[in-house]
Design an enzyme around this catalytic site. Sequence first.
Site, PDB file in Angstrom:
ATOM      1  N   GLU A  64      65.946  52.755  62.183  1.00 51.05           N
ATOM      2  CA  GLU A  64      65.657  51.936  61.000  1.00 51.05           C
ATOM      3  C   GLU A  64      66.599  52.244  59.852  1.00 51.05           C
ATOM      4  O   GLU A  64      67.043  51.343  59.128  1.00 51.05           O
ATOM      5  CB  GLU A  64      64.200  52.139  60.560  1.00 51.05           C
ATOM      6  CG  GLU A  64      63.674  51.080  59.607  1.00 51.05           C
ATOM      7  CD  GLU A  64      63.958  51.355  58.137  1.00 51.05           C
ATOM      8  OE1 GLU A  64      63.790  50.438  57.318  1.00 51.05           O
ATOM      9  OE2 GLU A  64      64.349  52.503  57.808  1.00 51.05           O
ATOM     10  N   HIS A  84      59.083  54.174  62.010  1.00 49.68           N
ATOM     11  CA  HIS A  84      60.356  54.756  62.460  1.00 49.68           C
ATOM     12  C   HIS A  84      60.362  56.266  62.256  1.00 49.68           C
ATOM     13  O   HIS A  84      59.890  56.771  61.239  1.00 49.68           O
ATOM     14  CB  HIS A  84      61.557  54.096  61.774  1.00 49.68           C
ATOM     15  CG  HIS A  84      61.649  54.289  60.289  1.00 49.68           C
ATOM     16  ND1 HIS A  84      62.374  55.327  59.714  1.00 49.68           N
ATOM     17  CD2 HIS A  84      61.133  53.582  59.267  1.00 49.68           C
ATOM     18  CE1 HIS A  84      62.291  55.232  58.395  1.00 49.68           C
ATOM     19  NE2 HIS A  84      61.556  54.188  58.094  1.00 49.68           N
ATOM     20  N   ASP A 140      63.265  58.098  62.546  1.00 47.35           N
ATOM     21  CA  ASP A 140      64.538  58.582  61.996  1.00 47.35           C
ATOM     22  C   ASP A 140      64.450  58.665  60.478  1.00 47.35           C
ATOM     23  O   ASP A 140      63.595  58.010  59.853  1.00 47.35           O
ATOM     24  CB  ASP A 140      65.703  57.699  62.429  1.00 47.35           C
ATOM     25  CG  ASP A 140      65.641  56.293  61.851  1.00 47.35           C
ATOM     26  OD1 ASP A 140      64.534  55.707  61.796  1.00 47.35           O
ATOM     27  OD2 ASP A 140      66.697  55.753  61.449  1.00 47.35           O
TER      28      ASP A 140
END
Length: 462
Positions: free
Chosen positions: A157, A85, A87
């Site tokens: 996530e 992920h 983020d």
Amino acid sequence: MAVSDFIQNNKDRFLNELLDLLRIPSVSADPKFKNDVFAAADFVKESLIKAGADTAEICETKGYPIVYGEKIINPELPTVLVYGHYDVQPADPYELWDSPPFEPVIKKTEEHPQGAIFARGSADDKGQFYMHIKAFEAMMASGDLPCNVKFMIEGEEEVGSDNLDKFVIENKEKLKADVILISDTHMISMKDPSITVGLRGMAYMEVEVTGANRDLHSGTYGGAVANPINVLCDMISSMKDENDHITIPGFYDKVAELTAEQRARLNEAPFDLDEYKKKLKIADVQGENGYTTIERVGIRPTLDVNGIWGGYIGEGAKTVLPSKASAKISMRLVPNQDWHEISELFENYFRSMAPKSVTVKVIAHHGGSPAVVSDSSIGYQAAEKAMEQTFGKRPIPTREGGSIPIVALFQKELETDPILFGFGLDTDALHSPNEHYGVANYFIGIETIAAFFKHFKTLSSQ
């Protein structure tokens, strides 16, 4: 050129590219960073193309996009799916960072004598998923990619992966693979490598307690009208007993209990309690009675307040009874506990504790299922051999306290056990100010991932 030589010859570039990615404040929880989250997705897509992917695309969702890329060299060969992920967690409170969270700096630490990258997302998860892209590039550039590879790097996530289930369910054929690699966990140490075989799930709640219809003068009304902060604190404290046992009725009904032999094996992992306390600067540990520290964070469920607020918190004094008080509460769950069911049990119990002098509101934000993965699969054996090759020591199977909802989703929908192939350390301050990731960890991770591909192909053909 050998894969290891290519990695060695391109170390500076590999590191600088990661630093560029870390400069993008891709905070999915805060809308003000929306453009930055999309910028991070574009960065990942371009990195996959430059590394040699046949295709790389931005897959739109109702929230932030999923970046998908692949390189299929031969449909008859094994296929590896990489998940990660892009983020990151919010960097607040900024004032507690020694350097700006999105201006990465490299500093030596006790755990990372060769230097660590201090930046939000360095260990969770940009530094870790980017290792896979660089390992892929090194194998491609060396003409030594032994397996097909697919990448699925998401951007939600840290806020519960709300749109990932739909994407996975609708793209089962696209995501079909023989093994799944996830580097979003940590290992015991650089001297004691480990592979995570268990993760806790989570149920994340927010509660609000309301008293009067406005803030009240604490002299005029104090002692006669409920103070929501006092009430909230009483309610929270009653959710655990003197043994740190959670008091929610039915909470432990489905908890999977390990045998004495399994618990003994779990506690064989190297662990120094005094060193643990020293690193955290605490006088003692605290947790559920009857369990070791390793067990408390690996195989037991928890309930913790993640934030609490209400009333006046500015400079000086203001004597009020606040109208409202709120808290964010997370529960880490273990195998057989369903987060939907636990959320309902929590809400029912919380409402039942409220005195008539207040009203309560409960919101279930998000959650994820716990997971246990096999340590006897071909994927695990390949990971074990790869780590033994690069670290010179056989890795230890461990259970980790964190949560990665995608693991249970993959097991259910893709019918594949992911390999939790993390290279961070538990001292890397994930989700905290001064998050960091070792430079040596980054590079040995790249080498180990490349080694995994070779071992996985060999074992798959036997």
